[in-house]
Scaffold this active site. Structure first.
Site, PDB file in Angstrom:
ATOM      1  CD  GLU A 172      -2.825   1.033   2.503  1.00  5.98           C
ATOM      2  OE1 GLU A 172      -3.909   1.644   2.454  1.00  5.98           O
ATOM      3  OE2 GLU A 172      -2.466   0.367   3.492  1.00  5.98           O
TER       4      GLU A 172
ATOM      5  CE  LYS B 128      -7.909   1.326   2.693  1.00  9.36           C
ATOM      6  NZ  LYS B 128      -6.658   1.596   3.449  1.00  9.36           N
TER       7      LYS B 128
ATOM      8  CB  CYS C  87      -5.095  -1.742   3.573  1.00  8.47           C
ATOM      9  SG  CYS C  87      -4.456  -1.826   5.274  1.00  8.47           S
TER      10      CYS C  87
END
Length: 280
Positions: free
Chosen positions: A44, A118, A155
């Site tokens: 990330e 994300k 994540c």
């Protein structure tokens, strides 16, 4: 003949600056290519520290356009050089005030296939991401790459089963999950959630975590990156929990179809009964 894809991932320690961090990942990618890898993914916001441990405006300096920024351009050159598909997570600025936690997917010929932003943005101690990022708004793309159909989940997304499922419905054979998670907070979940997602959705998952302690906080990122197959089994050993590491593993994509026929989870879904899941 088996449809085997040699895939790689990198878990890395922060070097202190973007130039050396990118250069280090380029060398890992070249080594993966020497080992025969055809796809590689990074952690990330790979070219920066995990600055979300603090809430300071100075850290907007890590953001750049995608795909027209310098890191994406450099990774396009690397993809052409190595002949690998590359999954590149960066801090994206779309326009003034519009920032995203993004991964761009570059095909083996250097062409940009698209990007994933994300969806789920945490705001808890040590992970102050809402200060920096807007929630993703590009859906759940699955990219038709030189090695097969590849998706990305980033994540904190991994705690939400809906996106994993949508990537499967969109045809993913392999999903990269670049992350930054620290020791003691979620290490139990780390070995549980991605294998469970691989089983429930019947595809491979590449789970990537940062490693080490960085300058903007005391989060101790514990690595332990891995590949997991559609039966929930680790493909080879997991990476170190303390050291930087390149993992290269052979993934038999024929297993995706085999498991989907054997377990038939997609056949037995009941979307007609799930309406309540999307009620606020």
């Amino acid at each position: 003949m088996a449809n085997v894809v040699r895939a790689a991932l990198v878990q890395a320690t922060w070097t202190g600056d973007t130039e050396s961090m990118v250069a280090k990942h380029e060398e890992h990618a070249r080594e993966a290519a020497r080992q025969g890898a055809k796809i590689i993914g990074f952690q990330e916001v790979f070219n920066a520290p995990y600055f979300c441990q603090v809430q300071e405006p100075e850290h907007y300096r890590w953001a750049e356009p995608v795909p027209d920024g310098p890191t994406t351009s450099r990774m396009q050159e690397l993809a052409r050089e190595t002949g690998m598909v590359i999954v590149v997570p960066v801090f994206e600025v779309e326009q003034s005030g519009f920032y995203y936690n993004t991964a761009v997917v570059i095909d083996a010929d250097g062409s940009v296939l698209g990007k994933y932003r994300k969806h789920h943005i945490p705001q808890v101690k040590g992970f102050w991401e809402k200060y920096y990022f807007k929630p993703g708004n590009l859906g759940w793309p699955v990219f038709d790459t030189a090695v097969g159909k590849v998706g990305v989940y980033i994540c904190y997304d991994r705690h939400f089963p809906e996106g994993w499922r949508q990537l499967g419905l969109n045809g993913a054979q392999l999903v990269y999950n670049p992350s930054a998670t620290h020791r003691g907070l979620s290490s139990h979940l780390w070995r549980l959630e991605q294998p469970a997602a691989a089983v429930a959705n019947e595809y491979f998952v590449a789970a990537i975590n940062r490693v080490g302690v960085e300058e903007y906080g005391d989060n101790d990122f514990y690595g332990t990156s891995y590949f997991v197959d559609p039966r929930g089994q680790f493909v080879g050993d997991t990476a170190s929990d303390k050291e930087e590491e390149l993992l290269v593993r052979d993934l038999d994509f024929d297993l995706v179809e085999e498991v989907r026929q054997q377990w038939a989870f997609y056949r037995d879904r009941r979307p007609d009964a799930y309406e309540g899941l999307v009620q606020p």
